[in-house]
Design a protein around this motif. Sequence first.
Motif, PDB file in Angstrom:
ATOM      1  N   VAL A 192       0.856  -1.191   0.000  1.00 45.35           N
ATOM      2  CA  VAL A 192       0.000   0.000   0.000  1.00 45.35           C
ATOM      3  C   VAL A 192       0.888   1.236   0.000  1.00 45.35           C
ATOM      4  CG1 VAL A 192      -1.802   1.257   1.241  1.00 45.35           C
ATOM      5  CG2 VAL A 192      -1.800  -1.242   1.235  1.00 45.35           C
ATOM      6  N   VAL A 193       0.609   2.139  -0.938  1.00 43.28           N
ATOM      7  CA  VAL A 193       1.392   3.376  -1.056  1.00 43.28           C
ATOM      8  C   VAL A 193       0.462   4.566  -0.847  1.00 43.28           C
ATOM      9  CG1 VAL A 193       2.826   4.791  -2.588  1.00 43.28           C
ATOM     10  CG2 VAL A 193       2.970   2.288  -2.685  1.00 43.28           C
ATOM     11  N   VAL A 194       0.837   5.461   0.107  1.00 39.59           N
ATOM     12  CA  VAL A 194       0.056   6.674   0.375  1.00 39.59           C
ATOM     13  C   VAL A 194       0.956   7.875   0.111  1.00 39.59           C
ATOM     14  CG1 VAL A 194      -1.307   7.934   2.083  1.00 39.59           C
ATOM     15  CG2 VAL A 194      -1.247   5.437   2.156  1.00 39.59           C
ATOM     16  N   SER A 195       0.435   8.829  -0.672  1.00 41.23           N
ATOM     17  CA  SER A 195       1.241  10.005  -1.007  1.00 41.23           C
ATOM     18  C   SER A 195       1.003  11.132   0.001  1.00 41.23           C
ATOM     19  CB  SER A 195       0.900  10.489  -2.417  1.00 41.23           C
ATOM     20  OG  SER A 195      -0.321  11.201  -2.400  1.00 41.23           O
ATOM     21  N   GLU A 196       1.873  12.151  -0.061  1.00 38.91           N
ATOM     22  CA  GLU A 196       1.749  13.303   0.836  1.00 38.91           C
ATOM     23  C   GLU A 196       0.387  13.976   0.702  1.00 38.91           C
ATOM     24  OE1 GLU A 196       3.706  14.388   3.083  1.00 38.91           O
ATOM     25  OE2 GLU A 196       5.658  13.480   2.720  1.00 38.91           O
ATOM     26  N   LYS A 197      -0.140  14.000  -0.519  1.00 37.82           N
ATOM     27  CA  LYS A 197      -1.416  14.687  -0.763  1.00 37.82           C
ATOM     28  C   LYS A 197      -2.636  13.781  -0.523  1.00 37.82           C
ATOM     29  CE  LYS A 197       0.165  18.601  -2.876  1.00 37.82           C
ATOM     30  NZ  LYS A 197       0.228  19.331  -4.115  1.00 37.82           N
ATOM     31  N   GLY A 198      -2.364  12.554  -0.019  1.00 40.23           N
ATOM     32  CA  GLY A 198      -3.475  11.688   0.363  1.00 40.23           C
ATOM     33  C   GLY A 198      -4.009  10.798  -0.745  1.00 40.23           C
ATOM     34  N   VAL A 226       6.649  -5.059  -2.259  1.00 38.29           N
ATOM     35  CA  VAL A 226       7.748  -4.290  -2.877  1.00 38.29           C
ATOM     36  C   VAL A 226       8.599  -3.700  -1.765  1.00 38.29           C
ATOM     37  CG1 VAL A 226       8.278  -2.342  -4.386  1.00 38.29           C
ATOM     38  CG2 VAL A 226       6.249  -3.736  -4.824  1.00 38.29           C
ATOM     39  N   SER A 227       9.926  -3.754  -1.904  1.00 41.65           N
ATOM     40  CA  SER A 227      10.816  -3.189  -0.867  1.00 41.65           C
ATOM     41  C   SER A 227      11.520  -1.914  -1.335  1.00 41.65           C
ATOM     42  CB  SER A 227      11.850  -4.240  -0.438  1.00 41.65           C
ATOM     43  OG  SER A 227      12.499  -4.761  -1.581  1.00 41.65           O
ATOM     44  N   ASP A 228      11.664  -1.731  -2.661  1.00 44.22           N
ATOM     45  CA  ASP A 228      12.337  -0.546  -3.189  1.00 44.22           C
ATOM     46  C   ASP A 228      11.289   0.491  -3.598  1.00 44.22           C
ATOM     47  OD1 ASP A 228      13.994   1.296  -4.281  1.00 44.22           O
ATOM     48  OD2 ASP A 228      14.488   0.122  -6.085  1.00 44.22           O
ATOM     49  N   TYR A 229      11.200   1.574  -2.815  1.00 40.14           N
ATOM     50  CA  TYR A 229      10.180   2.586  -3.085  1.00 40.14           C
ATOM     51  C   TYR A 229      10.711   3.749  -3.936  1.00 40.14           C
ATOM     52  CZ  TYR A 229       7.988   0.113   0.810  1.00 40.14           C
ATOM     53  OH  TYR A 229       7.463  -0.859   1.633  1.00 40.14           O
ATOM     54  N   LYS A 239       2.369  12.389  -8.688  1.00 33.45           N
ATOM     55  CA  LYS A 239       1.980  13.595  -9.413  1.00 33.45           C
ATOM     56  C   LYS A 239       2.940  14.731  -9.050  1.00 33.45           C
ATOM     57  CE  LYS A 239      -2.998  12.853  -9.967  1.00 33.45           C
ATOM     58  NZ  LYS A 239      -3.203  13.336 -11.325  1.00 33.45           N
ATOM     59  N   THR A 240       2.916  15.775  -9.853  1.00 30.74           N
ATOM     60  CA  THR A 240       3.754  16.931  -9.569  1.00 30.74           C
ATOM     61  C   THR A 240       3.401  17.502  -8.194  1.00 30.74           C
ATOM     62  OG1 THR A 240       3.465  17.401 -11.917  1.00 30.74           O
ATOM     63  CG2 THR A 240       4.612  19.073 -10.628  1.00 30.74           C
ATOM     64  N   ASP A 241       4.431  17.951  -7.466  1.00 27.93           N
ATOM     65  CA  ASP A 241       4.262  18.507  -6.119  1.00 27.93           C
ATOM     66  C   ASP A 241       3.749  17.475  -5.115  1.00 27.93           C
ATOM     67  OD1 ASP A 241       5.012  20.939  -7.159  1.00 27.93           O
ATOM     68  OD2 ASP A 241       2.943  21.570  -7.548  1.00 27.93           O
ATOM     69  N   ASP A 242       3.901  16.224  -5.425  1.00 28.31           N
ATOM     70  CA  ASP A 242       3.472  15.189  -4.480  1.00 28.31           C
ATOM     71  C   ASP A 242       4.625  14.214  -4.295  1.00 28.31           C
ATOM     72  OD1 ASP A 242       1.862  13.854  -2.755  1.00 28.31           O
ATOM     73  OD2 ASP A 242       0.401  13.145  -4.241  1.00 28.31           O
ATOM     74  N   GLY A 243       4.641  13.510  -3.160  1.00 32.03           N
ATOM     75  CA  GLY A 243       5.702  12.550  -2.906  1.00 32.03           C
ATOM     76  C   GLY A 243       5.220  11.461  -1.971  1.00 32.03           C
ATOM     77  N   LEU A 244       6.124  10.591  -1.552  1.00 30.53           N
ATOM     78  CA  LEU A 244       5.757   9.447  -0.716  1.00 30.53           C
ATOM     79  C   LEU A 244       5.556   9.887   0.736  1.00 30.53           C
ATOM     80  CD1 LEU A 244       5.493   6.324  -0.400  1.00 30.53           C
ATOM     81  CD2 LEU A 244       7.940   6.277   0.073  1.00 30.53           C
ATOM     82  N   LYS A 245       4.387   9.550   1.270  1.00 32.36           N
ATOM     83  CA  LYS A 245       4.127   9.796   2.702  1.00 32.36           C
ATOM     84  C   LYS A 245       4.437   8.538   3.486  1.00 32.36           C
ATOM     85  CE  LYS A 245       0.472  11.157   5.949  1.00 32.36           C
ATOM     86  NZ  LYS A 245       0.843  12.514   6.379  1.00 32.36           N
ATOM     87  N   GLN A 265      -9.465  18.726   6.054  1.00 37.24           N
ATOM     88  CA  GLN A 265      -8.710  17.801   6.905  1.00 37.24           C
ATOM     89  C   GLN A 265      -7.662  17.038   6.104  1.00 37.24           C
ATOM     90  OE1 GLN A 265     -11.674  15.406   8.818  1.00 37.24           O
ATOM     91  NE2 GLN A 265     -12.541  17.130   9.951  1.00 37.24           N
ATOM     92  N   ASP A 266      -6.653  16.588   6.837  1.00 35.12           N
ATOM     93  CA  ASP A 266      -5.561  15.849   6.202  1.00 35.12           C
ATOM     94  C   ASP A 266      -5.466  14.456   6.832  1.00 35.12           C
ATOM     95  OD1 ASP A 266      -3.512  15.363   4.535  1.00 35.12           O
ATOM     96  OD2 ASP A 266      -2.287  17.082   5.137  1.00 35.12           O
ATOM     97  N   ILE A 267      -4.562  13.633   6.298  1.00 40.31           N
ATOM     98  CA  ILE A 267      -4.399  12.271   6.813  1.00 40.31           C
ATOM     99  C   ILE A 267      -3.228  12.238   7.778  1.00 40.31           C
ATOM    100  CG2 ILE A 267      -3.758   9.919   6.157  1.00 40.31           C
ATOM    101  CD1 ILE A 267      -5.311  10.725   3.457  1.00 40.31           C
TER     102      ILE A 267
END
Length: 752
Positions: free
Chosen positions: A518-524, A533-536, A542-548, A596-598
Motif C-alpha cells: 500500500v502506497v500513500v502520497s503526501e497529498k493523500g 515491494v521493498s524498493d520505493y 503527481k507533480t508537487d506530491d511525494g511518498l508519505k 482535513q488531512d491524513i
Amino acid sequence: MGKALIPPDGGHVESINLREALEERYLAYALSTIMGRALPDARDGLKPVHRRILYGMHLLRLDPNSAFKKSAKIVGDVMGSFHPHGDQSIYDALVRLAQDFSSRYPLVDGQGNFGNIDGDGAAAYRYTEARMTEVAQMLLEGIDEDAIDFRENYSGDLKEPVVLPASIPNLLANGTSGIAVGMATSIPPHNIAELCDASLALIKNPDATAEDLVQYVQGPDLPTGGIIVDTRAQITEAYRTGKGGFRVRARWHVEDQGRGTYQIVVTEIPYQVQKSRLIEKIAELIQTRKVPLLADVRDESAEDIRVVLEPRARTVDAALLMESLFKLTELESRISLNMNVLSKGIVPKVMNLSEVLREWLEHRREVLVRRSAFRLAQIKHRLEVLEGYLVAYLNLDEVIRIIRYEDEPKQELIKTFSLTDLQAESILNMRLRSLRKLEEFEIRSEHEKLSAEMAEIEALLGSEDKQWKTVAWQIKEVRKTFGPETPLGKRRTGFADAPEHDVEDIQQSMIEREPITVVVSEKGWIRALKGHVSDYTTLTFKTDDGLKMAFHAETTDKLLVFSTGGKFYTLGADKLPGGRGHGEPIRLMVDMDNAQDIVTVFVHKPGRKLLLASTDGRGFIVPETEVIANTRKGKQVLNVDGTEEARICVEAAGDLVAIIGQNRKFLVFPAEQVPEMTRGKGVRLQRYKDGGPADVRMFSTADGLTWMDSSGRSYTRTAEELKPWIAERGQAGRLPPDKFPKTNSFGTPPLK
C-alpha cells in the motif's frame, strides 16, 4: 360518422359510464381469478384445477391398485368435462402433483418421465401414464356418500365437487402457491403427523392459539429436506400472523479424504431450487474467483443428491466456506409463508395456524355428519325392506297365492299385510332362489345389527361431543398411516441455529488472499501494488506530491485511516485502486472533509490498542476494534475543537509513555495514568507554553526505549537510565537524553 352511430328503427342508444363499466368487468375478472384459479380452499387445500384432476381420475377409476392410464386421457377428460382451459396448464398441474420433490405427499402416481430436480420438464402427456396415490384416495374418501356438495360443470351437463371430503389436512400438508389479482398465497408443505397432533390438541382445547400449536407443528417439512435456521420466536411469529418466511439451508457434511484433506458433500438442497442451476452458479463463482476458498464443484448425484465441493486447501475452514456459499448462492434460500386462502371456499383472507386447522376440523365434522346421515338413510331403507321380507317369510304360502292369482298383487300385498310400497315392491322383485334363504334367523340377525348401527348413528348425530370424538378417532387413524416411523411420514427437514460466524470472517473468505504494497502520497492519494515491494525509489507521483508512507499488506486486510479531524475511516485492501497509475484520493473513497488531512494509514489488527493525541497535548488509549467505521462517513473518536487537530496515533503496548514536544521537552510517565476510552478529548499528556507534541511512544520497563536517528542508527535507553525524565503525566518535561534526534522524532515505526 355521427349518422352511422344512430341505431335502426326500434333501437335506442344507452349511455354507459366507462369507469363504471371497467370497474364492474375488472372486478368480475378479479373475483373469477381469486376464486376459480389462484387461491386454494382452506378445507381441502386444493385449487379448482387440482380438484378437477383428482375427481376426473376418480371417475376413470384410477385407484392406487388399478392399471395406469395415459396422461393424455386424463387431461382430455378433465378438460372436456370440467376445466375448459389449456391442456398444458392441466398437465403441468398433474405433473406437479406427481413429483416427489415438489409435493411432500404426492397425489398422483406417475409412470414415465415426470421431470427431475435439475429442472428438466416432464415428457409430453402422450408418453406418460398416471393413477392416484393412496393419499389422493384419502382426499376423496366418502365423495359418493353425499359428504360434500356438487355443482354443475361449465356446460351444465355434469356435476363436479365444490370441495373434496379431505380426510387429511392437505392445505398445510402439501402446501401451495398462487398469484391472483391483488393478492397471492404461498404455503410450504408440512408434516401430516405434526398437523394431526395439533388438530387433536385443538379439538381438546378449541381456544388454543397459534402459539400453543407451534409446539406440535415445529415448522415446514419440505420434500427436499434441508435445514431451517430460524429461531423458534421467528417461526412462532410467522404462524401467529399467517405471514412470514423461513430460511432454509442445504444439508452438508465433511468427508475425510485421508492425509488431512477433505471434501464437502451436499446431500439435500433447499425446496424449489433447481440443482443444475445451483451448480452452474457455484461454478461461475469459482471462475470469477468470488469464493477463493473453493477449488471445484462436482455433481455426483444418482437417485439421491450428492454435490461435492472441493476446498482450495486442507487448511480451509469448512464452516466458513459454507457460510460464504450460503451468502452467495441458493444453498440458502427463503421460503415465504402467506396463508391467504378461501375460507369456506368463498372469502379470501389471511389465516393463522389455528384458524386454518379449525377450518379443516369444521369441514371434517360436516363431512362426518353428512356421511352419517347418508348411511342412516341407507339403513332405514334396508330395515324397511327386511321387515317386508320377514312378513313374506312368515306368510309365505299366502304371499305366493296372492302373487299367483291376484290381478293386482302389489296392492293386495299392501292391503293384506299393511306393507309399504317399498316393501311390496321388494317382495315382488325377490328371486325364487332367495326363498330358500329367507330364514327368519338371518333376517332377524341383519335387522338387529342394522338397528344397533342406526341407534349409534342417531346418537352421533344428536351429540356434538360424540361427533368431535369420532373426528378425533379418524385423525388418530390418519396419524398412524403417516406416523414418524413410516417412510412417507418421517420428518425430512431439520432445525438448527445458524452458526455464529463473524460477518467480517465471511466477507474475508470471499476475497482471494494476495500480498500487496500500500502506497500513500503526501497529498493523500492511495494505491496498491501487487506483491511485497521493498524498493520505493522507483515509485512515481503527481507533480508537487511525494511518498508519505508505504507498507506491506494482504488483500484480505482492512486498512484504518486516521484524519486530522480525529475520525477513523475503514478501507478494504481488496478495493484499493491498482498500482499502474497514481491511485485515487482517499477523501473521495470516504466522506472526508476537504480541510482535513491524513495523519496515518495502517493495517487493522483486532487485539491491539492505540494511543491517540491532539495538537494541544491531550490524548487517551482506545481499543482498535472500537475505531472501525462501518460507513463512508467514518467514526469520530478523538474530539478536537477550533484550531486543534489530531496529530498522533501509535500502538499502545507497554507500561510507560515517552512524549517529546515541538519545544524539544521530553517526558516519561506511567501508562496507567492515561485512561482507556472509546471517544473523547482525553487527558493532558504534556504541558506546553506554545506548540504541541511532536512524537509519542509507549514502551515496557523491561525492554527500555529505542529510537532511531536520521542515519538509521538505533539507540536504546533502559528505564533506569531514563529515571531523570520519569514524572507525572501533564508536566512540561526537560531536554531529551543524549543522542536524541534533532527531528524530535523517535524514528521507529509507530504502527508495525
